[in-house]
Design an enzyme around this catalytic site. Structure first.
Site, PDB file in Angstrom:
ATOM      1  N   CYS A   1       0.820  -1.219   0.000  1.00  5.00           N
ATOM      2  CA  CYS A   1       0.000   0.000   0.000  1.00  5.00           C
ATOM      3  C   CYS A   1       0.849   1.262   0.000  1.00  5.00           C
ATOM      4  CB  CYS A   1      -0.959  -0.009   1.192  1.00  5.00           C
ATOM      5  SG  CYS A   1      -0.164  -0.036   2.814  1.00  5.00           S
TER       6      CYS A   1
ATOM      7  N   HIS B   1      -2.482   0.641   6.918  1.00  4.54           N
ATOM      8  CA  HIS B   1      -2.926   0.589   5.518  1.00  4.54           C
ATOM      9  C   HIS B   1      -3.241   1.996   5.044  1.00  4.54           C
ATOM     10  CE1 HIS B   1      -4.326  -1.157   1.818  1.00  4.54           C
ATOM     11  NE2 HIS B   1      -5.509  -0.571   1.929  1.00  4.54           N
TER      12      HIS B   1
ATOM     13  N   GLU C   1      -6.078   1.326  -4.368  1.00  3.11           N
ATOM     14  CA  GLU C   1      -5.233   0.787  -3.311  1.00  3.11           C
ATOM     15  C   GLU C   1      -4.504  -0.469  -3.759  1.00  3.11           C
ATOM     16  OE1 GLU C   1      -7.438  -0.825   0.049  1.00  3.11           O
ATOM     17  OE2 GLU C   1      -9.096  -1.426  -1.252  1.00  3.11           O
TER      18      GLU C   1
END
Length: 296
Positions: A112, A171, A183
């Site tokens: 990420c 994240h 993402e």
């Protein structure tokens, strides 16, 4: 001191950073396959609206970051990927907590934060977000913060959404607008468009922009933040910042240990334009500001 936004990391002795992404399972998006220019097959999202800037109002750099992230749609998620010497996809590592990552050393891709790093490097021409999801979320390049309770209403394309605790963001994703984000989510999947997930441990969002720290200029955060005539909360109050304010920092020093809004820090900065001191808790950036000299 009172504020309505989610706070940045301000603990001077920080805990270990989370290196890559970890997210909770959720329904998967549908995908279609398409050949790339090289002839290999990649997966592209079939989500409505696709991957692009889906709302107006963002800066040119933020829009460029969105499109850079979207250009990687279909690239593998790879744990630790994207953290090479230069921004860009790299082969990953095995996450000992996730059996789905066993093939990540064979998958050239992003985790990420690797994707976020690449997106903003492409947009700005500088490697401004080289770090973990946690460090990106608390970067000195952040110019605005939005709490989880604010939802997506105040967000603009290019804003970074984070999940995790105050100093343990695990994240991060790039907002597109219209309730969508792009993402690199988890091992076994590809860079994808998803609906923004506001539940669970969603922490809020941040906006990247400007060059905080250049020529000693930084941004405060929070609301109704007071400066003091000495580096101590027991000294007289000098002036109040009603909201985020750009300030010039002349120097910094270790003084009174302050505990506020869940953070602890003994660093204080002197603001020559105000002839006053402010605890570094309320200045965007690390607990000890980069590039700022120590007061004599």
């Amino acid at each position: 001191m009172h504020h309505t936004l989610a706070g940045a990391r301000r603990t001077f002795a920080a805990a270990g950073l989370v290196a890559a992404c970890a997210v909770l399972p959720a329904a998967q998006l549908s995908f279609a396959t398409a050949p790339s220019a090289s002839g290999t097959t990649i997966r592209t999202t079939a989500a409505a609206g696709g991957c692009d800037v889906l709302a107006p109002g963002a800066s040119a750099a933020a829009e460029a970051a969105v499109r850079a992230a979207c250009s990687q749609l279909g690239v593998w998620y790879s744990w630790g990927g994207g953290h090479g010497p230069q921004p860009g996809a790299t082969y990953g590592q095995i996450d000992p907590t996730d059996p789905a990552s066993n093939h990540d050393p064979e998958r050239r891709g992003f985790d990420c934060s690797g994707l976020v790093r690449y997106a903003y490097a492409q947009a700005t021409g500088e490697d401004i977000l080289n770090g973990t999801a946690n460090s990106q979320y608390h970067s000195s390049r952040v110019t605005a913060r939005f709490g989880a309770g604010q939802g997506t209403g105040p967000l603009l394309p290019g804003d970074l959404l984070g999940w995790g605790g105050a100093n343990s963001i695990h994240h991060i994703a790039v907002y597109l607008g219209a309730g969508k984000m792009v993402e690199a989510r988890q091992s076994g999947t590809h860079v994808m468009v998803s609906d923004v997930r506001l539940g669970g441990d969603y922490n809020g969002a941040v906006r990247i922009g400007g060059t905080p720290g250049q020529n000693g200029t930084f941004s405060t955060w929070g609301t109704d933040v007071w400066t003091h005539v000495e580096p101590s909360t027991t000294s007289g109050r000098a002036n109040k910042f009603a909201g985020p304010t750009r300030v010039k920092v002349g120097c910094q020093k270790h003084a009174q240990l302050v505990e506020a809004d869940g953070y602890r820090n003994d660093a204080w900065s002197y603001l020559p334009d105000y002839k006053a001191w402010i605890t570094n808790i309320y200045i965007q950036g690390p607990a000890w500001l980069d590039g700022v000299p120590t007061c004599a």
